[in-house]
Design a protein around this motif. Structure first.
Motif, PDB file in Angstrom:
ATOM      1  N   VAL A  65       3.207   4.049 -10.691  1.00  0.00           N
ATOM      2  CA  VAL A  65       2.462   2.807 -10.568  1.00  0.00           C
ATOM      3  C   VAL A  65       1.913   2.679  -9.155  1.00  0.00           C
ATOM      4  O   VAL A  65       2.655   2.674  -8.186  1.00  0.00           O
ATOM      5  CB  VAL A  65       3.375   1.591 -10.878  1.00  0.00           C
ATOM      6  N   ALA A  66       0.569   2.562  -9.094  1.00  0.00           N
ATOM      7  CA  ALA A  66      -0.123   2.399  -7.811  1.00  0.00           C
ATOM      8  C   ALA A  66       0.298   3.433  -6.787  1.00  0.00           C
ATOM      9  O   ALA A  66       0.469   3.148  -5.614  1.00  0.00           O
ATOM     10  CB  ALA A  66       0.121   0.995  -7.260  1.00  0.00           C
ATOM     11  N   GLU A  71       3.148   5.808  -0.674  1.00  0.00           N
ATOM     12  CA  GLU A  71       2.710   5.375  -2.005  1.00  0.00           C
ATOM     13  C   GLU A  71       2.108   3.979  -1.992  1.00  0.00           C
ATOM     14  O   GLU A  71       1.377   3.609  -2.896  1.00  0.00           O
ATOM     15  CB  GLU A  71       3.876   5.426  -2.984  1.00  0.00           C
ATOM     16  N   TYR A 110      -8.461   2.510  -6.544  1.00  0.00           N
ATOM     17  CA  TYR A 110      -7.510   3.114  -7.475  1.00  0.00           C
ATOM     18  C   TYR A 110      -8.151   3.265  -8.842  1.00  0.00           C
ATOM     19  O   TYR A 110      -9.120   2.579  -9.188  1.00  0.00           O
ATOM     20  CB  TYR A 110      -6.227   2.281  -7.575  1.00  0.00           C
ATOM     21  N   PRO A 140      -7.697   2.637 -12.643  1.00  0.00           N
ATOM     22  CA  PRO A 140      -6.864   1.779 -13.487  1.00  0.00           C
ATOM     23  C   PRO A 140      -6.080   2.536 -14.553  1.00  0.00           C
ATOM     24  O   PRO A 140      -5.028   2.071 -15.000  1.00  0.00           O
ATOM     25  CB  PRO A 140      -7.873   0.821 -14.132  1.00  0.00           C
ATOM     26  N   THR A 182      -5.027   5.945 -14.350  1.00  0.00           N
ATOM     27  CA  THR A 182      -4.039   6.887 -13.807  1.00  0.00           C
ATOM     28  C   THR A 182      -3.238   6.329 -12.646  1.00  0.00           C
ATOM     29  O   THR A 182      -2.215   6.904 -12.280  1.00  0.00           O
ATOM     30  CB  THR A 182      -4.735   8.166 -13.317  1.00  0.00           C
ATOM     31  N   GLU A 183      -3.707   5.221 -12.059  1.00  0.00           N
ATOM     32  CA  GLU A 183      -3.104   4.610 -10.874  1.00  0.00           C
ATOM     33  C   GLU A 183      -3.267   5.463  -9.614  1.00  0.00           C
ATOM     34  O   GLU A 183      -2.662   5.180  -8.581  1.00  0.00           O
ATOM     35  CB  GLU A 183      -1.603   4.305 -11.105  1.00  0.00           C
ATOM     36  N   GLU A 184      -4.085   6.512  -9.676  1.00  0.00           N
ATOM     37  CA  GLU A 184      -4.347   7.312  -8.483  1.00  0.00           C
ATOM     38  C   GLU A 184      -5.073   6.463  -7.441  1.00  0.00           C
ATOM     39  O   GLU A 184      -5.959   5.681  -7.776  1.00  0.00           O
ATOM     40  CB  GLU A 184      -5.210   8.524  -8.825  1.00  0.00           C
ATOM     41  N   ARG A 185      -4.698   6.640  -6.177  1.00  0.00           N
ATOM     42  CA  ARG A 185      -5.348   5.916  -5.091  1.00  0.00           C
ATOM     43  C   ARG A 185      -6.120   6.858  -4.181  1.00  0.00           C
ATOM     44  O   ARG A 185      -5.747   8.015  -4.005  1.00  0.00           O
ATOM     45  CB  ARG A 185      -4.320   5.136  -4.261  1.00  0.00           C
TER      46      ARG A 185
END
Length: 270
Positions: free
Chosen positions: A14-15, A174, A200, A202, A204-207
């Motif tokens: 998550v995030a 993270e 980010y 939405p 995959t939560e990749e930033r």
């Protein structure tokens, strides 16, 4: 197979910053006059939320010089390394060799607090004794922008990466957010850059994130290119196979990520 495994991992976090290669990169909007207008989020990504009065919102709406403008040194000469930066923050510097790397970090923080008229919150540590110097003490009732700029130059003359590092609070990679700082205290020199925006995915939560810096000698604050991208993008992936963060003029570690200690969570994006 690697991409499938990566996608699965990202869904579970998550995030979180995560392994993988950054891309695809978006086009810039040359006529955009602010950071968010000039540099759209990559396809499939959205910017993290940022309340109007937050530090994150201030950074995201930084005014930029016209596309193609060079970075100027304190003496008016130009930084002839366009591969390093993609834009220049429209924020004049003094004609003294003062606003270098850590100073630009403090300048952004101080400017934000000044726009919010939070004068009592404007303070930075001096290297000599590790104690803060407050704008209100320096101003002596004069809260004009001219006085503020004079105060910041005073701070720049007696603070550096080491004194700045001492007043920052370590953060987990993270949770990277606008306003965070990548900083190292070297001998004889260190370096510091500011995280000025974060996006980010939405699903995959990749930033991904964007960086700004000044450098030596004193120079205007600039939006950094990502040297790992093939097209000079400003967006950095949270990817790091060995814990390093490579910028055009410095190499950081993911453990080099702190933020200012006196901030409430409302000042940061989520």
């Amino acid at each position: 197979l690697k991409n499938i495994m990566l996608h699965t991992l990202l869904v579970l976090l998550v995030a979180a910053c995560s392994p993988g290669n950054a891309g695809p990169w978006p086009d810039t909007v040359p006529e955009g006059t602010t950071l968010e207008a000039r540099f759209p989020a990559p396809a499939g990504f959205v910017r993290v939320s940022a309340p109007e009065n937050s530090f994150a919102h201030y950074l995201r709406t930084l005014p930029l010089k016209a596309a193609g403008a060079p970075v100027l040194y304190y003496d008016g000469s130009t930084k002839d390394t366009p591969n390093v930066y993609a834009a220049v923050v429209d924020q004049p510097i003094s004609a003294r060799d003062l606003q270098q790397c850590a100073d630009a970090v403090m300048r952004l923080r101080g400017e934000y607090l000044f726009t919010q008229q939070r004068f009592a919150d404007i303070h930075f540590n001096f290297l000599s004794d590790g104690k803060p110097r407050y704008f209100t003490d320096y101003a002596k009732g004069d809260h004009s922008y001219k006085r503020f700029r004079s105060y910041m130059d005073w701070v720049f003359a007696f603070a550096n990466t080491r004194s700045l590092h001492a007043e920052l609070k370590p953060m987990k990679w993270e949770g990277i957010a606008p306003g965070d700082v990548l900083i190292q205290t070297g001998n004889p020199y260190g370096h510091a850059v500011t995280v000025v925006d974060v996006v980010y995915n939405p699903e995959t939560e990749e930033r991904r994130y964007m960086l700004a810096q000044s450098y030596m000698p004193a120079q205007e604050t600039q939006i950094l290119r990502n040297p790992a991208s093939s097209d000079g993008s400003v967006w950095y992936s949270c990817t790091t196979d060995d814990g390093t963060v490579n910028t055009p003029e410095w190499r950081f570690k993911t453990s080099d990520l702190p933020r200012f200690t006196k901030l409430s969570t409302r000042e940061y994006a989520h």
